[in-house]
Design a protein around this motif. Structure first.
Motif, PDB file in Angstrom:
ATOM      1  N   ILE A 255      -3.385  23.469 -12.903  1.00  0.00           N
ATOM      2  CA  ILE A 255      -4.196  24.275 -13.828  1.00  0.00           C
ATOM      3  C   ILE A 255      -5.583  23.643 -13.979  1.00  0.00           C
ATOM      4  CG2 ILE A 255      -4.430  24.993 -16.250  1.00  0.00           C
ATOM      5  CD1 ILE A 255      -1.352  25.368 -16.272  1.00  0.00           C
ATOM      6  N   ARG A 256      -5.611  22.327 -14.164  1.00  0.00           N
ATOM      7  CA  ARG A 256      -6.913  21.647 -14.277  1.00  0.00           C
ATOM      8  C   ARG A 256      -7.741  21.813 -13.006  1.00  0.00           C
ATOM      9  NH1 ARG A 256      -3.630  17.710 -16.862  1.00  0.00           N
ATOM     10  NH2 ARG A 256      -3.471  16.459 -14.955  1.00  0.00           N
ATOM     11  N   ALA A 257      -7.064  21.912 -11.861  1.00  0.00           N
ATOM     12  CA  ALA A 257      -7.759  22.004 -10.572  1.00  0.00           C
ATOM     13  C   ALA A 257      -8.144  23.439 -10.213  1.00  0.00           C
ATOM     14  CB  ALA A 257      -6.877  21.416  -9.480  1.00  0.00           C
ATOM     15  N   GLY A 258      -7.837  24.395 -11.097  1.00  0.00           N
ATOM     16  CA  GLY A 258      -8.236  25.773 -10.841  1.00  0.00           C
ATOM     17  C   GLY A 258      -7.325  26.514  -9.872  1.00  0.00           C
ATOM     18  N   MET A 259      -6.093  26.042  -9.745  1.00  0.00           N
ATOM     19  CA  MET A 259      -5.156  26.686  -8.819  1.00  0.00           C
ATOM     20  C   MET A 259      -4.231  27.639  -9.576  1.00  0.00           C
ATOM     21  SD  MET A 259      -2.394  24.909  -6.212  1.00  0.00           S
ATOM     22  CE  MET A 259      -3.582  24.334  -4.999  1.00  0.00           C
ATOM     23  N   PRO A 260      -4.094  28.890  -9.109  1.00  0.00           N
ATOM     24  CA  PRO A 260      -3.136  29.803  -9.753  1.00  0.00           C
ATOM     25  C   PRO A 260      -1.720  29.244  -9.640  1.00  0.00           C
ATOM     26  CG  PRO A 260      -4.527  30.983  -8.161  1.00  0.00           C
ATOM     27  CD  PRO A 260      -4.775  29.524  -7.962  1.00  0.00           C
ATOM     28  N   VAL A 261      -0.873  29.539 -10.630  1.00  0.00           N
ATOM     29  CA  VAL A 261       0.501  29.025 -10.594  1.00  0.00           C
ATOM     30  C   VAL A 261       1.504  30.174 -10.619  1.00  0.00           C
ATOM     31  CG1 VAL A 261       0.006  26.764 -11.603  1.00  0.00           C
ATOM     32  CG2 VAL A 261       0.551  28.679 -13.113  1.00  0.00           C
ATOM     33  N   LEU A 262       2.593  29.964  -9.897  1.00  0.00           N
ATOM     34  CA  LEU A 262       3.755  30.838  -9.968  1.00  0.00           C
ATOM     35  C   LEU A 262       4.773  30.122 -10.845  1.00  0.00           C
ATOM     36  CD1 LEU A 262       5.834  33.022  -9.090  1.00  0.00           C
ATOM     37  CD2 LEU A 262       6.221  31.661  -7.034  1.00  0.00           C
ATOM     38  N   LEU A 263       5.042  30.691 -12.024  1.00  0.00           N
ATOM     39  CA  LEU A 263       6.018  30.109 -12.958  1.00  0.00           C
ATOM     40  C   LEU A 263       7.402  30.541 -12.495  1.00  0.00           C
ATOM     41  CD1 LEU A 263       4.136  31.046 -16.247  1.00  0.00           C
ATOM     42  CD2 LEU A 263       4.395  28.728 -15.307  1.00  0.00           C
ATOM     43  N   VAL A 292       4.700  31.016 -20.070  1.00  0.00           N
ATOM     44  CA  VAL A 292       3.475  31.711 -20.505  1.00  0.00           C
ATOM     45  C   VAL A 292       2.875  30.981 -21.708  1.00  0.00           C
ATOM     46  CG1 VAL A 292       2.600  33.849 -21.575  1.00  0.00           C
ATOM     47  CG2 VAL A 292       4.102  33.978 -19.567  1.00  0.00           C
ATOM     48  N   VAL A 293       3.732  30.554 -22.643  1.00  0.00           N
ATOM     49  CA  VAL A 293       3.248  29.793 -23.802  1.00  0.00           C
ATOM     50  C   VAL A 293       2.608  28.479 -23.325  1.00  0.00           C
ATOM     51  CG1 VAL A 293       3.932  28.540 -25.892  1.00  0.00           C
ATOM     52  CG2 VAL A 293       4.916  30.802 -25.413  1.00  0.00           C
ATOM     53  N   TYR A 294       3.303  27.785 -22.428  1.00  0.00           N
ATOM     54  CA  TYR A 294       2.842  26.487 -21.912  1.00  0.00           C
ATOM     55  C   TYR A 294       1.454  26.632 -21.272  1.00  0.00           C
ATOM     56  CZ  TYR A 294       3.860  21.797 -19.877  1.00  0.00           C
ATOM     57  OH  TYR A 294       3.880  20.464 -19.550  1.00  0.00           O
ATOM     58  N   VAL A 295       1.342  27.546 -20.306  1.00  0.00           N
ATOM     59  CA  VAL A 295       0.084  27.718 -19.555  1.00  0.00           C
ATOM     60  C   VAL A 295      -1.062  28.096 -20.490  1.00  0.00           C
ATOM     61  CG1 VAL A 295      -1.110  29.187 -17.861  1.00  0.00           C
ATOM     62  CG2 VAL A 295       1.182  28.315 -17.359  1.00  0.00           C
ATOM     63  N   ASN A 296      -0.816  29.050 -21.386  1.00  0.00           N
ATOM     64  CA  ASN A 296      -1.915  29.555 -22.218  1.00  0.00           C
ATOM     65  C   ASN A 296      -2.240  28.637 -23.386  1.00  0.00           C
ATOM     66  OD1 ASN A 296      -2.810  32.320 -21.063  1.00  0.00           O
ATOM     67  ND2 ASN A 296      -0.580  32.296 -20.886  1.00  0.00           N
ATOM     68  N   ALA A 297      -1.303  27.730 -23.721  1.00  0.00           N
ATOM     69  CA  ALA A 297      -1.617  26.686 -24.701  1.00  0.00           C
ATOM     70  C   ALA A 297      -2.586  25.681 -24.065  1.00  0.00           C
ATOM     71  CB  ALA A 297      -0.347  25.987 -25.159  1.00  0.00           C
ATOM     72  N   LEU A 298      -2.435  25.444 -22.761  1.00  0.00           N
ATOM     73  CA  LEU A 298      -3.313  24.499 -22.048  1.00  0.00           C
ATOM     74  C   LEU A 298      -4.646  25.131 -21.667  1.00  0.00           C
ATOM     75  CD1 LEU A 298      -0.744  22.944 -19.545  1.00  0.00           C
ATOM     76  CD2 LEU A 298      -1.841  21.724 -21.430  1.00  0.00           C
ATOM     77  N   ALA A 299      -4.584  26.360 -21.145  1.00  0.00           N
ATOM     78  CA  ALA A 299      -5.779  27.019 -20.589  1.00  0.00           C
ATOM     79  C   ALA A 299      -5.615  28.522 -20.752  1.00  0.00           C
ATOM     80  CB  ALA A 299      -5.931  26.662 -19.109  1.00  0.00           C
TER      81      ALA A 299
END
Length: 512
Positions: A255-263, A292-299
């Protein structure tokens, strides 16, 4: 009534040449991104019940084992850490994060012609998995998969119209160091195809080096962030309802590196997920909502794919059975949940339990790929080439999947009903004083290529013609096509100067 007969320019040969020339993509009868969504195994009431059960699970059961960094971010957003060390997610928190989540995301290809827009019910088929074996159709055997096999698979997929992305389908068993394996997986895929690539990283320490390689390929960090052409397939949970600590750290780094993630939540019904199909969907949805909570809490708004990948067990043995009707229903039901949340989603289809590309593999791959597409799944992973319940990958099967997926996409496209397609005027002309058949009609000739999909390798000749042609075999035809594709240079290969820099910076196991 006078009927205007159009005089087509040129003779028969000119018309034949026009028909056999490849159509521009927008005119082809099928292409990536066709909208599905006509098949709905779940009713609106059942979708709501699954949603509420997933919210109850998150509020009452929660998830264990988040890394400290994840706990901090999610608690700050409103999650609650219990005495038992489990994180629980109040309903309001989940709804807030769903409102922040990225929608209508684009997964970029290294070539923009291969960009995938993940919105609504747009359907894309591609490879995925982590097979440890290569299926050799000639002597019907399984052997360890290599970095060369992976590169060849990417090169083949690059040339198949109906395979829209390449998530690495097998593991480089011949690269023993895990960091080198991650680097070589990226190199083998990206130098083989200009389509979007998916991969995973063994541990968080590998991410910086892999990002260095991607920046070199992209032309710098800014160019990479503008069009990230690789996504991270991330098994952030270990079902049931536990975070995978190391994978979560990889996800944070990506996420910090700007890479899309597949959860990716890959529970196995009857083993690591509830046995009923509905229960397996509830758990997968709950786990992905936690993601979704994890990712959007970070970014907030970081591109993430809602990867509900529940698998089926054959309850007689506990073995995974990806080629079952239950698997097809699971995946289609998950696609409906993605649509309910309005999130870009992915799930698995096209997995054969059969060890070889035979009739069993055909029905197993066909049924689940068609149902996934009709349900409007944005990303259909593992759609091509997978055998032995994900343990084996086959190049010939990948090539044959191009025909299979072409027919699946034709089902997804559906039936157009308009004044022209209702054909009343053409019927009138043919039946009243006309030839009594439609074979030579302008409408028939015009629609031959835009309405109908013709397989590249599947054989539609009569038994007599088939005999006269020496009884061609499907697998042999696929092997010939494989050899033809791999005999020339790969269109997606890196330019020599970049390749030299990459080989200087990293230990590349593929021969130049």
């Amino acid at each position: 009534m006078h009927h205007h007969v159009s005089r087509r320019s040129g003779g028969r040969a000119a018309r034949h040449a026009a028909r056999s020339a490849p159509l521009p993509c927008a005119m082809r009868p099928v292409r990536g991104g066709l909208p599905g969504g006509t098949f709905n195994p779940l009713t609106a009431d059942e979708i709501t019940r699954i949603h509420h059960a997933a919210l109850d699970a998150l509020e009452q059961i929660g998830l264990a084992d988040a890394p400290a960094s994840g706990v901090t971010a999610m608690v700050a957003a409103g999650a609650r850490e219990g005495e038992d060390g489990r994180l629980r997610f109040p309903r309001a928190l989940v709804e807030d994060m769903l409102a922040k989540a990225a929608r209508d995301i684009t997964l970029h290809g290294r070539d923009p012609a291969h960009d995938l827009l993940l919105s609504g019910t747009r359907v894309h088929y591609g490879t995925a998995g982590a097979a440890v074996h290569m299926v050799d159709v000639k002597d019907r055997s399984y052997r360890d998969s290599t970095v060369q096999d992976l590169h060849d698979a990417a090169r083949i997929a690059d040339r198949l119209d109906n395979v829209h992305f390449v998530q690495r389908p097998m593991v480089c068993r011949d690269v023993l160091d895990n960091y080198e394996m991650d680097i070589n997986t990226l190199y083998a895929c990206c130098s083989g195809t200009a389509k979007h690539v998916g991969t995973s990283f063994v541990e968080v320490a590998h991410v910086p080096g892999c990002m260095d390689m991607l920046h070199m390929i992209a032309g710098g960090d800014a160019a990479w962030r503008a069009r990230p052409f690789v996504s991270n397939s991330n098994c952030f949970v270990v079902p049931p309802m536990k975070f995978a600590t190391e994978s979560c750290l990889v996800m944070e780094a990506c996420i910090r590196a700007g890479m899309p993630v597949l959860l990716l939540s890959a529970g196995q019904a009857g083993a690591t997920a509830p046995a009923p199909i509905a229960g397996a969907i509830v758990q997968a949805v709950a786990e992905c909502l936690a993601g979704v909570v994890y990712v959007n809490a970070l970014a907030p708004g970081h591109p993430a794919i809602f990867g509900t990948w529940p698998f089926v067990s054959d309850l007689r043995s506990g073995a995974m059975s990806g080629g079952s009707g239950e698997q097809a229903l699971l995946t289609a039901g998950c696609a409906q949940m993605h649509r309910f949340y309005g999130l870009p989603g992915g799930a698995a289809a096209g997995i054969a339990d059969s060890k070889l590309p035979d009739m069993q593999a055909g029905w197993e791959q066909g049924i689940s790929n068609v149902m996934a597409g009709l349900a409007g799944l944005n990303m259909v992973y593992e759609a091509a080439g997978m055998h032995g319940s994900l343990l084996g990958f086959c190049h010939e099967s990948l090539i044959l999947a191009d025909d299979l997926l072409g027919q699946a996409l034709r089902c997804v496209r559906g039936i157009e009903v308009n004044d022209d397609s209702l054909s009343l005027e053409v019927m009138r002309a043919v039946c009243m004083g006309g030839p009594g058949h439609y074979l030579g009609q302008d409408q028939t000739l015009e629609l031959m290529q835009t309405e109908y999909v013709y397989p590249a390798l599947a054989n539609r000749s009569s038994p007599k013609e088939w005999q006269e042609k020496g009884r061609p075999e499907l697998i042999e035809a696929a092997t010939a096509r494989k050899e033809q594709i791999l005999s020339g240079p790969a269109p997606a290969r890196f330019d020599p100067a970049l390749d030299a820099r990459l080989r200087e910076a990293f230990r590349i196991h593929l021969a130049p």
